[in-house]
Scaffold this active site. Structure first.
Site, PDB file in Angstrom:
ATOM      1  N   GLY A  26       2.505   0.945 -18.641  1.00  0.00           N
ATOM      2  CA  GLY A  26       1.242   1.172 -18.125  1.00  0.00           C
ATOM      3  C   GLY A  26       0.665   0.187 -18.519  1.00  0.00           C
ATOM      4  O   GLY A  26      -0.822   0.358 -18.688  1.00  0.00           O
ATOM      5  N   SER A  27       1.202  -1.114 -19.258  1.00  0.00           N
ATOM      6  CA  SER A  27      -0.243  -1.732 -19.619  1.00  0.00           C
ATOM      7  C   SER A  27      -1.057  -2.663 -18.515  1.00  0.00           C
ATOM      8  O   SER A  27      -2.546  -2.886 -18.726  1.00  0.00           O
ATOM      9  CB  SER A  27       0.808  -3.583 -19.935  1.00  0.00           C
ATOM     10  OG  SER A  27       0.837  -4.290 -18.704  1.00  0.00           O
ATOM     11  N   ASN A  28      -0.413  -2.749 -17.064  1.00  0.00           N
ATOM     12  CA  ASN A  28      -1.878  -2.523 -15.965  1.00  0.00           C
ATOM     13  C   ASN A  28      -2.590  -2.166 -15.440  1.00  0.00           C
ATOM     14  O   ASN A  28      -3.923  -1.929 -15.517  1.00  0.00           O
ATOM     15  CB  ASN A  28      -1.498  -2.963 -14.751  1.00  0.00           C
ATOM     16  CG  ASN A  28      -0.841  -4.805 -15.399  1.00  0.00           C
ATOM     17  OD1 ASN A  28      -1.597  -5.594 -14.878  1.00  0.00           O
ATOM     18  ND2 ASN A  28      -0.116  -5.016 -13.749  1.00  0.00           N
TER      19      ASN A  28
ATOM     20  N   LEU B  84       8.019   1.685  -9.146  1.00  0.00           N
ATOM     21  CA  LEU B  84       9.000   1.661  -8.418  1.00  0.00           C
ATOM     22  C   LEU B  84       9.770   1.798  -7.077  1.00  0.00           C
ATOM     23  O   LEU B  84      10.635   2.045  -6.728  1.00  0.00           O
ATOM     24  CB  LEU B  84      10.159   1.480  -9.775  1.00  0.00           C
ATOM     25  CG  LEU B  84       9.859   0.264 -11.221  1.00  0.00           C
ATOM     26  CD1 LEU B  84      11.483   0.923 -11.786  1.00  0.00           C
ATOM     27  CD2 LEU B  84       9.401  -1.141 -10.651  1.00  0.00           C
TER      28      LEU B  84
ATOM     29  N   ILE C 170       7.081   3.772  -1.003  1.00  0.00           N
ATOM     30  CA  ILE C 170       5.728   4.321  -0.877  1.00  0.00           C
ATOM     31  C   ILE C 170       6.073   5.325   0.539  1.00  0.00           C
ATOM     32  O   ILE C 170       6.585   4.481   1.438  1.00  0.00           O
ATOM     33  CB  ILE C 170       4.835   3.746  -0.818  1.00  0.00           C
ATOM     34  CG1 ILE C 170       4.283   3.236  -1.932  1.00  0.00           C
ATOM     35  CG2 ILE C 170       3.326   4.483  -0.091  1.00  0.00           C
ATOM     36  CD1 ILE C 170       4.005   4.380  -2.399  1.00  0.00           C
TER      37      ILE C 170
ATOM     38  N   HIS D 256       2.538  -7.674  -7.149  1.00  0.00           N
ATOM     39  CA  HIS D 256       3.860  -8.225  -6.556  1.00  0.00           C
ATOM     40  C   HIS D 256       4.527  -9.211  -8.028  1.00  0.00           C
ATOM     41  O   HIS D 256       3.354 -10.143  -8.139  1.00  0.00           O
ATOM     42  CB  HIS D 256       4.970  -8.808  -5.951  1.00  0.00           C
ATOM     43  CG  HIS D 256       5.961  -9.014  -5.968  1.00  0.00           C
ATOM     44  ND1 HIS D 256       7.131  -7.759  -6.272  1.00  0.00           N
ATOM     45  CD2 HIS D 256       6.568  -9.863  -5.844  1.00  0.00           C
ATOM     46  CE1 HIS D 256       8.046  -8.915  -6.113  1.00  0.00           C
ATOM     47  NE2 HIS D 256       7.648  -9.945  -5.988  1.00  0.00           N
TER      48      HIS D 256
END
Length: 197
Positions: free
Chosen positions: A17-19, A90, A93, A109
């Protein structure tokens, strides 16, 4: 649109979850954008700790309902979600979600699409492929999501050079730096643009 209504965003993530953290930091006290929900498909993923720490509601989803059921649309509606941001999510959708949120689902991406995208191309698999092909540069692609992996219209790209000494891990660090620098800003620009139209 009511000018006092904030745009509610759901962040979909599968990993550390760094982004997601950078996006939350960016919009913590924003007048227009609210991070209203974290959606995760992996028990114990780091992004869930971020959700707890930031006091953001989270939803853990399972494959069966996501792909063959209602795609969790009732929960997204319950949280008044206007837009979905994929940050290291990952799973593909499902069509139900794409239909419910046309041009409102955005992905990042870790390569320069249309190259090095598609099923199985995530994380270090991407960086390994880029280095194996002796590319001189890589980068990030921010794009709208459609029914194919890594395929929707490109919104923004940023590049970085690849040195002959780079490994998948050192390239990953360069790519992460680009993601953290550009993704929150581009999200803000898209929301502002869509809000005006």
């Amino acid at each position: 649109m009511d000018e006092h209504k904030k745009i509610s965003i759901a962040i979909f993530a599968s990993g550390a979850g760094s982004n997601a953290q950078k996006i939350i930091d960016k919009f913590r006290n924003d007048d227009l954008i609210k991070i209203a929900l974290i959606v995760c498909n992996k028990e114990g993923a780091g992004v869930l700790s971020i959700a707890e720490k930031e006091k953001i509601p989270f939803l853990i989803i399972n494959k069966e309902r996501f792909f063959k059921g209602d795609a969790y649309l009732p929960e997204l509606k319950e949280h008044s979600i206007d837009m979905i941001i994929l940050a290291g999510f990952l799973w593909k959708i499902p069509k139900a979600l794409i239909n419910a949120y046309p041009n409102k689902i955005i992905n990042i991406h870790p390569a320069l699409l249309p190259n090095y995208g598609g099923k199985g191309m995530y994380g270090n698999f991407v960086h390994e492929a880029v280095i194996a092909a002796k590319e001189k540069q890589s980068g990030i692609t921010i794009h709208y999501v459609d029914e194919l992996y890594d395929h929707g219209n490109i919104i923004y790209q940023a590049t970085c050079a690849i040195d002959e000494n780079d490994t998948p891990d050192t390239l990953a660090k360069k790519i992460h730096a680009l993601e953290h620098l550009h993704y929150p800003r581009v999200i803000e620009e898209i929301v502002q643009m869509q809000n005006r139209s």
